[in-house]
Design a protein around this motif. Structure first.
Motif, PDB file in Angstrom:
ATOM      1  N   HIS A 408       0.945  -1.145  -0.135  1.00 46.58           N
ATOM      2  CA  HIS A 408      -0.046   0.054  -0.026  1.00 46.58           C
ATOM      3  C   HIS A 408       0.904   1.211  -0.175  1.00 46.58           C
ATOM      4  O   HIS A 408       2.094   0.991   0.317  1.00 46.58           O
ATOM      5  N   GLN A 409       0.418   2.313  -0.405  1.00 43.00           N
ATOM      6  CA  GLN A 409       1.074   3.582  -0.617  1.00 43.00           C
ATOM      7  C   GLN A 409       1.463   4.106   0.877  1.00 43.00           C
ATOM      8  O   GLN A 409       0.345   4.421   1.590  1.00 43.00           O
ATOM      9  N   LEU A 410       2.367   4.496   1.354  1.00 40.43           N
ATOM     10  CA  LEU A 410       2.917   5.092   2.704  1.00 40.43           C
ATOM     11  C   LEU A 410       3.091   6.491   2.597  1.00 40.43           C
ATOM     12  O   LEU A 410       2.628   7.181   3.408  1.00 40.43           O
ATOM     13  N   THR A 411       3.795   6.887   1.593  1.00 41.55           N
ATOM     14  CA  THR A 411       3.923   8.426   1.669  1.00 41.55           C
ATOM     15  C   THR A 411       3.187   9.021   0.483  1.00 41.55           C
ATOM     16  O   THR A 411       2.706   8.560  -0.359  1.00 41.55           O
ATOM     17  N   ASP A 412       2.886  10.302   0.692  1.00 45.62           N
ATOM     18  CA  ASP A 412       2.306  11.243  -0.395  1.00 45.62           C
ATOM     19  C   ASP A 412       3.345  11.872  -1.416  1.00 45.62           C
ATOM     20  O   ASP A 412       4.253  12.415  -0.938  1.00 45.62           O
ATOM     21  N   PRO A 413       3.293  11.109  -2.615  1.00 40.30           N
ATOM     22  CA  PRO A 413       4.492  11.572  -3.489  1.00 40.30           C
ATOM     23  C   PRO A 413       4.506  12.938  -3.885  1.00 40.30           C
ATOM     24  O   PRO A 413       5.183  13.278  -5.047  1.00 40.30           O
ATOM     25  N   GLU A 414       3.260  13.595  -3.769  1.00 37.41           N
ATOM     26  CA  GLU A 414       3.282  14.982  -4.136  1.00 37.41           C
ATOM     27  C   GLU A 414       3.846  16.037  -2.985  1.00 37.41           C
ATOM     28  O   GLU A 414       3.905  17.262  -3.361  1.00 37.41           O
ATOM     29  N   VAL A 415       4.481  15.521  -2.120  1.00 44.82           N
ATOM     30  CA  VAL A 415       4.952  16.316  -0.937  1.00 44.82           C
ATOM     31  C   VAL A 415       6.334  16.368  -1.040  1.00 44.82           C
ATOM     32  O   VAL A 415       7.086  15.148  -1.086  1.00 44.82           O
ATOM     33  N   ASP A 416       7.035  17.529  -1.143  1.00 43.57           N
ATOM     34  CA  ASP A 416       8.587  17.753  -1.046  1.00 43.57           C
ATOM     35  C   ASP A 416       8.796  17.360   0.515  1.00 43.57           C
ATOM     36  O   ASP A 416       8.503  18.337   1.315  1.00 43.57           O
ATOM     37  N   LEU A 417       9.251  16.246   0.726  1.00 45.89           N
ATOM     38  CA  LEU A 417       9.793  16.038   2.370  1.00 45.89           C
ATOM     39  C   LEU A 417      10.981  16.729   2.538  1.00 45.89           C
ATOM     40  O   LEU A 417      11.209  16.951   3.730  1.00 45.89           O
ATOM     41  N   ALA A 418      11.984  17.206   1.896  1.00 46.55           N
ATOM     42  CA  ALA A 418      12.951  18.133   2.039  1.00 46.55           C
ATOM     43  C   ALA A 418      12.555  19.462   2.956  1.00 46.55           C
ATOM     44  O   ALA A 418      13.209  19.959   3.678  1.00 46.55           O
ATOM     45  N   ALA A 419      11.489  19.789   2.483  1.00 43.28           N
ATOM     46  CA  ALA A 419      10.761  20.915   3.044  1.00 43.28           C
ATOM     47  C   ALA A 419      10.041  20.841   4.197  1.00 43.28           C
ATOM     48  O   ALA A 419       9.387  21.909   4.881  1.00 43.28           O
ATOM     49  N   GLU A 420       9.737  19.741   4.435  1.00 43.52           N
ATOM     50  CA  GLU A 420       8.782  19.336   5.789  1.00 43.52           C
ATOM     51  C   GLU A 420       9.590  19.316   6.842  1.00 43.52           C
ATOM     52  O   GLU A 420      10.618  18.734   7.093  1.00 43.52           O
ATOM     53  N   PRO A 421       8.946  19.977   8.070  1.00 43.33           N
ATOM     54  CA  PRO A 421       9.493  19.601   9.484  1.00 43.33           C
ATOM     55  C   PRO A 421       9.221  18.225  10.135  1.00 43.33           C
ATOM     56  O   PRO A 421       8.246  17.638   9.677  1.00 43.33           O
ATOM     57  N   TRP A 422      10.037  17.888  10.842  1.00 38.89           N
ATOM     58  CA  TRP A 422       9.769  16.397  11.440  1.00 38.89           C
ATOM     59  C   TRP A 422       8.979  16.756  12.697  1.00 38.89           C
ATOM     60  O   TRP A 422       9.413  17.498  13.676  1.00 38.89           O
ATOM     61  N   HIS A 423       7.938  16.088  13.021  1.00 37.74           N
ATOM     62  CA  HIS A 423       7.045  16.314  14.228  1.00 37.74           C
ATOM     63  C   HIS A 423       7.002  15.136  15.061  1.00 37.74           C
ATOM     64  O   HIS A 423       7.036  13.984  14.838  1.00 37.74           O
ATOM     65  N   HIS A 424       7.829  15.559  16.169  1.00 37.34           N
ATOM     66  CA  HIS A 424       8.238  14.225  17.237  1.00 37.34           C
ATOM     67  C   HIS A 424       6.749  13.884  18.002  1.00 37.34           C
ATOM     68  O   HIS A 424       6.616  12.814  18.471  1.00 37.34           O
ATOM     69  N   PHE A 425       6.023  15.105  18.396  1.00 36.52           N
ATOM     70  CA  PHE A 425       4.890  14.738  19.248  1.00 36.52           C
ATOM     71  C   PHE A 425       3.517  14.805  18.523  1.00 36.52           C
ATOM     72  O   PHE A 425       2.401  14.755  19.296  1.00 36.52           O
TER      73      PHE A 425
END
Length: 444
Positions: A408-425
């Motif tokens: 199944h598809q895990l990630t949204d292929p249209e989102v620039d992950l390099a520009a996304e912050p990582w959310h810990h909480f």
């Protein structure tokens, strides 16, 4: 409360545990070099997938990581001998913590447990008998310890086993399909390979795992069932060692029995010359408030961390959010396929990116199905391209299979992950929602 926590008891349990634990962590240090673990995990990769927030922790260059682990092995031996115990235990704890936080490609729950035990041992009086320190310093020598020392170790072990059992209470484990999946790769094992393919064996593995983890500590605490539980523990952990080859963890787990047997039994078996402490003095230290506060906070965190995934959106088996530090041991099998695309800012053309050029073979296998590592890979690709003078967006097209389910598809292929912050909480929204029954193929 004072009588319960601060009554002094014989310290043979802790002393023998120090000897065994010191030997095991020394073996972990030297064994990681001899088995090639250091080479595959820390030397071959150009970088490691550290715990997010600890990017400054990267392996030492060249062959220095071999010397790093050899030094840890020496510290372990000195802990075993009880020589300058606190210093050497502190050094090992710090160095192992750095190793644990600097890489996730070889994530294992026993690495986390070993880190916790190392830090606990730094503060416990494990060198007051049967040690070089005690022989050299008569003022240090003592045959007793406050009862809270033993209770802390028992409670830590109890938390690990209990959550290890609870985590298995989900359909893929309860119907034995996950143990069956694990056993598929064991067909060629000497003597037992054929048995491990039997349906009854899969059901035994599933439910023995659940009930062993849930009951082993209560059974060891009760004198009438202690010996039977210890024998079951030996069989259980030797089976795990042979089948799953998980390093020192099974042997460390067998050694936990030292916390439960009476001082009289241990003295008779291992240190017959040691005079047993029987006074039962109640000595309340002046640091009691600080001790109670620190231990309360520590165990609140230990009890709370494994529950945190319930506060994240979606299933932890899918998102992995809240999976680590939670004693979710040997629970699922995941496989993934990954395509990476980059697009230079100011252009419209996406180009396929060969991400394998950045990773070792071990990292290539582990990165595809774990969202936090996918996010970190996107940051690395952006940095690598920036060094070439290109500002790029990075898109991850990841599909995963959990246990016996479909891809199944895990990630949204249209989102620039390099520009996304990582959310810990909180949930990272670029992780797509799981589909119903994602971890199991529908029955025909």
């Amino acid at each position: 409360m004072d009588k319960f926590l601060f009554k002094h008891i014989d310290n043979i349990n802790l002393v023998l545990w120090r000897v065994v634990f010191g030997a095991l962590i020394a073996i972990e240090g030297f064994g990681a070099i001899a088995s090639g673990w250091v080479r595959r995990t820390l030397v071959e990769p150009d970088f490691t997938f550290n715990f997010i927030g600890f990017e400054f922790l990267q392996p030492l260059p060249g062959d220095l990581m071999y010397w790093y682990f050899a030094l840890m092995g020496v510290f372990g031996l000195l802990v075993m001998l009880g020589y300058k115990y606190r210093f050497n235990m502190f050094c090992y704890a710090l160095m192992w913590t750095c190793v644990y936080l600097m890489q996730k490609s070889s994530y294992n729950n026993h690495y986390y447990l070993m880190m916790l035990l190392c830090w606990l041992m730094v503060f416990l009086p494990a060198n007051r008998w049967f040690s070089i320190d005690a022989r050299q310093n008569s003022e240090l020598k003592s045959s007793s310890m406050p009862r809270w020392v033993l209770l802390v170790l028992i409670l830590q072990v109890w938390i690990v086993y209990t959550y290890g059992s609870i985590a298995k209470w989900y359909p893929g484990w309860l119907d034995a399909s996950v143990p069956a999946l694990f056993m598929k790769g064991k067909k060629d094992y000497w003597l037992v390979g054929g048995f491990l393919q039997q349906n009854w064996a899969h059901w035994c593995i599933a439910y023995v795992g659940i009930f062993f983890d849930l009951l082993i500590v209560p059974l060891l605490l009760w004198k009438r069932t202690r010996m039977a539980a210890f024998i079951a523990s030996i069989f259980f952990h030797l089976f795990n060692s042979f089948i799953f080859q998980i390093g020192i963890f099974p042997y460390m787990s067998m050694a936990f029995a030292l916390f439960f047997f009476s001082a009289e039994t241990l003295q008779r078996r291992f240190l017959p010359k040691k005079k047993l402490y029987t006074k039962g003095e109640i000595i309340v230290p002046n640091y009691k408030p600080a001790l109670i506060t620190v231990l309360s906070v520590y165990f609140i965190v230990q009890i709370g961390l494994p529950l945190r995934h319930w506060f994240f959106k979606d299933d932890v088996l899918w998102t992995e959010e809240g999976h680590r530090l939670s004693w979710r041991m040997m629970l699922r099998s995941k496989a993934g396929s990954l395509t990476v695309w980059v697009k230079e800012k100011g252009t419209e053309e996406r180009k396929r990116y060969d991400y394998n050029q950045l990773l070792s073979k071990k990292q290539q296998r582990s990165v595809k199905a774990k969202p936090d590592m996918l996010w970190q890979l996107a940051q690395r690709i952006k940095e690598a391209e920036a060094k070439k003078g290109r500002d790029v967006a990075v898109y991850m097209d990841s599909r995963i299979r959990v246990n016996t389910g479909y891809y199944h598809q895990l990630t949204d292929p249209e989102v620039d992950l390099a520009a996304e912050p990582w959310h810990h909480f909180k949930h990272n929204d670029w992780i797509l929602p799981s589909e119903e029954g994602f971890a199991r193929k529908p029955k025909k």
